[in-house]
Design a protein around this motif. Structure first.
Motif, PDB file in Angstrom:
ATOM      1  N   ARG A 115       0.849  -1.185   0.000  1.00 54.44           N
ATOM      2  CA  ARG A 115       0.000   0.000   0.000  1.00 54.44           C
ATOM      3  C   ARG A 115       0.888   1.239   0.000  1.00 54.44           C
ATOM      4  O   ARG A 115       2.064   1.187   0.394  1.00 54.44           O
ATOM      5  CB  ARG A 115      -0.897   0.026   1.243  1.00 54.44           C
ATOM      6  N   ARG A 116       0.333   2.347  -0.439  1.00 52.11           N
ATOM      7  CA  ARG A 116       1.060   3.611  -0.406  1.00 52.11           C
ATOM      8  C   ARG A 116       1.080   4.153   1.013  1.00 52.11           C
ATOM      9  O   ARG A 116       0.137   3.987   1.786  1.00 52.11           O
ATOM     10  CB  ARG A 116       0.401   4.627  -1.341  1.00 52.11           C
ATOM     11  N   ALA A 117       2.175   4.809   1.373  1.00 47.51           N
ATOM     12  CA  ALA A 117       2.332   5.401   2.700  1.00 47.51           C
ATOM     13  C   ALA A 117       3.136   6.688   2.556  1.00 47.51           C
ATOM     14  O   ALA A 117       3.661   6.991   1.477  1.00 47.51           O
ATOM     15  CB  ALA A 117       3.028   4.420   3.637  1.00 47.51           C
ATOM     16  N   SER A 118       3.225   7.440   3.633  1.00 55.49           N
ATOM     17  CA  SER A 118       4.011   8.678   3.603  1.00 55.49           C
ATOM     18  C   SER A 118       4.651   8.908   4.965  1.00 55.49           C
ATOM     19  O   SER A 118       4.144   8.459   5.992  1.00 55.49           O
ATOM     20  CB  SER A 118       3.137   9.880   3.221  1.00 55.49           C
ATOM     21  N   ALA A 119       5.776   9.591   4.936  1.00 53.05           N
ATOM     22  CA  ALA A 119       6.485   9.963   6.162  1.00 53.05           C
ATOM     23  C   ALA A 119       7.280  11.224   5.882  1.00 53.05           C
ATOM     24  O   ALA A 119       8.019  11.288   4.886  1.00 53.05           O
ATOM     25  CB  ALA A 119       7.411   8.840   6.613  1.00 53.05           C
ATOM     26  N   GLU A 120       7.073  12.230   6.712  1.00 60.00           N
ATOM     27  CA  GLU A 120       7.787  13.501   6.577  1.00 60.00           C
ATOM     28  C   GLU A 120       7.628  14.091   5.178  1.00 60.00           C
ATOM     29  O   GLU A 120       8.575  14.599   4.582  1.00 60.00           O
ATOM     30  CB  GLU A 120       9.268  13.322   6.922  1.00 60.00           C
ATOM     31  N   GLY A 121       6.414  13.956   4.644  1.00 63.67           N
ATOM     32  CA  GLY A 121       6.118  14.548   3.355  1.00 63.67           C
ATOM     33  C   GLY A 121       6.579  13.742   2.155  1.00 63.67           C
ATOM     34  O   GLY A 121       6.398  14.178   1.014  1.00 63.67           O
ATOM     35  N   GLU A 122       7.168  12.575   2.369  1.00 66.99           N
ATOM     36  CA  GLU A 122       7.632  11.738   1.272  1.00 66.99           C
ATOM     37  C   GLU A 122       6.733  10.511   1.134  1.00 66.99           C
ATOM     38  O   GLU A 122       6.379   9.879   2.126  1.00 66.99           O
ATOM     39  CB  GLU A 122       9.082  11.300   1.497  1.00 66.99           C
ATOM     40  N   PHE A 123       6.402  10.182  -0.094  1.00 66.43           N
ATOM     41  CA  PHE A 123       5.558   9.017  -0.354  1.00 66.43           C
ATOM     42  C   PHE A 123       6.412   7.814  -0.738  1.00 66.43           C
ATOM     43  O   PHE A 123       7.439   7.948  -1.389  1.00 66.43           O
ATOM     44  CB  PHE A 123       4.552   9.335  -1.471  1.00 66.43           C
ATOM     45  N   PHE A 124       5.962   6.632  -0.312  1.00 67.62           N
ATOM     46  CA  PHE A 124       6.657   5.395  -0.625  1.00 67.62           C
ATOM     47  C   PHE A 124       5.656   4.255  -0.512  1.00 67.62           C
ATOM     48  O   PHE A 124       4.466   4.469  -0.281  1.00 67.62           O
ATOM     49  CB  PHE A 124       7.851   5.172   0.309  1.00 67.62           C
ATOM     50  N   THR A 125       6.130   3.034  -0.684  1.00 74.82           N
ATOM     51  CA  THR A 125       5.273   1.853  -0.604  1.00 74.82           C
ATOM     52  C   THR A 125       5.685   0.976   0.560  1.00 74.82           C
ATOM     53  O   THR A 125       6.878   0.762   0.789  1.00 74.82           O
ATOM     54  CB  THR A 125       5.363   1.031  -1.908  1.00 74.82           C
ATOM     55  N   GLU A 126       4.708   0.507   1.313  1.00 82.66           N
ATOM     56  CA  GLU A 126       4.951  -0.512   2.340  1.00 82.66           C
ATOM     57  C   GLU A 126       4.600  -1.870   1.735  1.00 82.66           C
ATOM     58  O   GLU A 126       3.454  -2.098   1.347  1.00 82.66           O
ATOM     59  CB  GLU A 126       4.086  -0.264   3.577  1.00 82.66           C
ATOM     60  N   LEU A 127       5.582  -2.726   1.643  1.00 81.63           N
ATOM     61  CA  LEU A 127       5.379  -4.069   1.100  1.00 81.63           C
ATOM     62  C   LEU A 127       5.443  -5.073   2.242  1.00 81.63           C
ATOM     63  O   LEU A 127       6.449  -5.164   2.948  1.00 81.63           O
ATOM     64  CB  LEU A 127       6.466  -4.394   0.072  1.00 81.63           C
ATOM     65  N   TYR A 128       4.359  -5.836   2.415  1.00 84.20           N
ATOM     66  CA  TYR A 128       4.280  -6.831   3.483  1.00 84.20           C
ATOM     67  C   TYR A 128       4.374  -8.239   2.918  1.00 84.20           C
ATOM     68  O   TYR A 128       3.842  -8.530   1.843  1.00 84.20           O
ATOM     69  CB  TYR A 128       2.949  -6.718   4.239  1.00 84.20           C
ATOM     70  N   CYS A 129       5.016  -9.107   3.671  1.00 82.87           N
ATOM     71  CA  CYS A 129       5.038 -10.531   3.355  1.00 82.87           C
ATOM     72  C   CYS A 129       4.795 -11.275   4.658  1.00 82.87           C
ATOM     73  O   CYS A 129       5.619 -11.209   5.587  1.00 82.87           O
ATOM     74  CB  CYS A 129       6.382 -10.932   2.746  1.00 82.87           C
ATOM     75  N   THR A 130       3.640 -11.954   4.751  1.00 86.79           N
ATOM     76  CA  THR A 130       3.272 -12.600   6.004  1.00 86.79           C
ATOM     77  C   THR A 130       2.480 -13.876   5.742  1.00 86.79           C
ATOM     78  O   THR A 130       1.642 -13.913   4.839  1.00 86.79           O
ATOM     79  CB  THR A 130       2.434 -11.642   6.886  1.00 86.79           C
ATOM     80  N   PRO A 131       2.752 -14.937   6.486  1.00 91.76           N
ATOM     81  CA  PRO A 131       1.942 -16.161   6.337  1.00 91.76           C
ATOM     82  C   PRO A 131       0.482 -15.860   6.678  1.00 91.76           C
ATOM     83  O   PRO A 131       0.195 -15.110   7.602  1.00 91.76           O
ATOM     84  CB  PRO A 131       2.559 -17.128   7.362  1.00 91.76           C
TER      85      PRO A 131
END
Length: 201
Positions: A115-131
């Motif tokens: 999903r898309r996320a942001s921190a300190e005005g910067e956007f990035f992607t959080e990629l999860y891998c979970t059973p």
């Protein structure tokens, strides 16, 4: 990320007494969710992952996520190795080579979601891998394999220059209850996938 850490995810899992202690990772990356998921799928396919759960991509998309669910391991191979795994590998998983342990895994499912996320005005992607199985097959072997493999994926991502800092490791049942990939929410996702496929939603 606000995780409640009941165990130290930075240490090797060792022998775990609860099957819901599913070793997981989140990678903050500078690429789109689609590319991040594709990269993760390609990585797991190299280790024999197969298939996708029908309807999972669509269900995740309804909640604003990009991703899918894949299968690793085989119940048939687990049966072939049952005498060894019951007596030795579950007790001391680190004594055995990774390639051998992967061949001993029973069928387990992994959710790869971004999903898309942001921190300190910067956007990035959080990629999860979970059973995504609530009750994991060969839980000690699974977590040992995941520990090594997810860290290996981090190293590969680092080499691309797209990884922001480092990965965050955690156990799925230590996520906050309102997190989309928390254990009970994973159960609800799978339930809804099945109900939509049967036309009950």
């Amino acid at each position: 990320m606000g995780f409640i850490k009941h165990r130290d995810p930075n240490k090797h899992p060792g022998i775990l007494t609860t099957s819901v202690a599913r070793y997981s990772a989140m990678y903050p990356v500078n690429e789109s969710p689609e590319h991040a998921v594709g990269r993760c799928l390609d990585f797991w396919n190299r280790f024999g992952a197969r298939g996708e759960t029908p309807g999972y991509r669509e269900e995740l998309a309804l909640h604003g996520w990009t991703g899918t669910e894949i299968i690793i391991g085989s119940d048939f191979k687990e049966w072939l190795w049952s005498g060894v795994t019951d007596d030795w590998v579950n007790f001391a998983p680190r004594l055995f080579p990774q390639k051998l342990k992967r061949s001993m895994l029973g069928m387990n499912r992994l959710v790869i979601a971004a999903r898309r996320a942001s921190a300190e005005g910067e956007f990035f992607t959080e990629l999860y891998c979970t059973p995504s199985d609530i009750i994991a097959q060969n839980s000690s072997i699974l977590n040992d394999v995941l520990y090594v493999t997810l860290h290996q994926f981090e190293e590969e991502y680092q080499s691309t220059g797209l990884l922001r800092g480092g990965a965050t490791y955690f156990y799925a049942d230590d996520l906050p209850k309102d997190h989309f990939l928390e254990t009970q929410n994973i159960y609800c996702i799978r339930r809804d996938v099945k109900r939509r496929r049967k036309g009950k939603i």
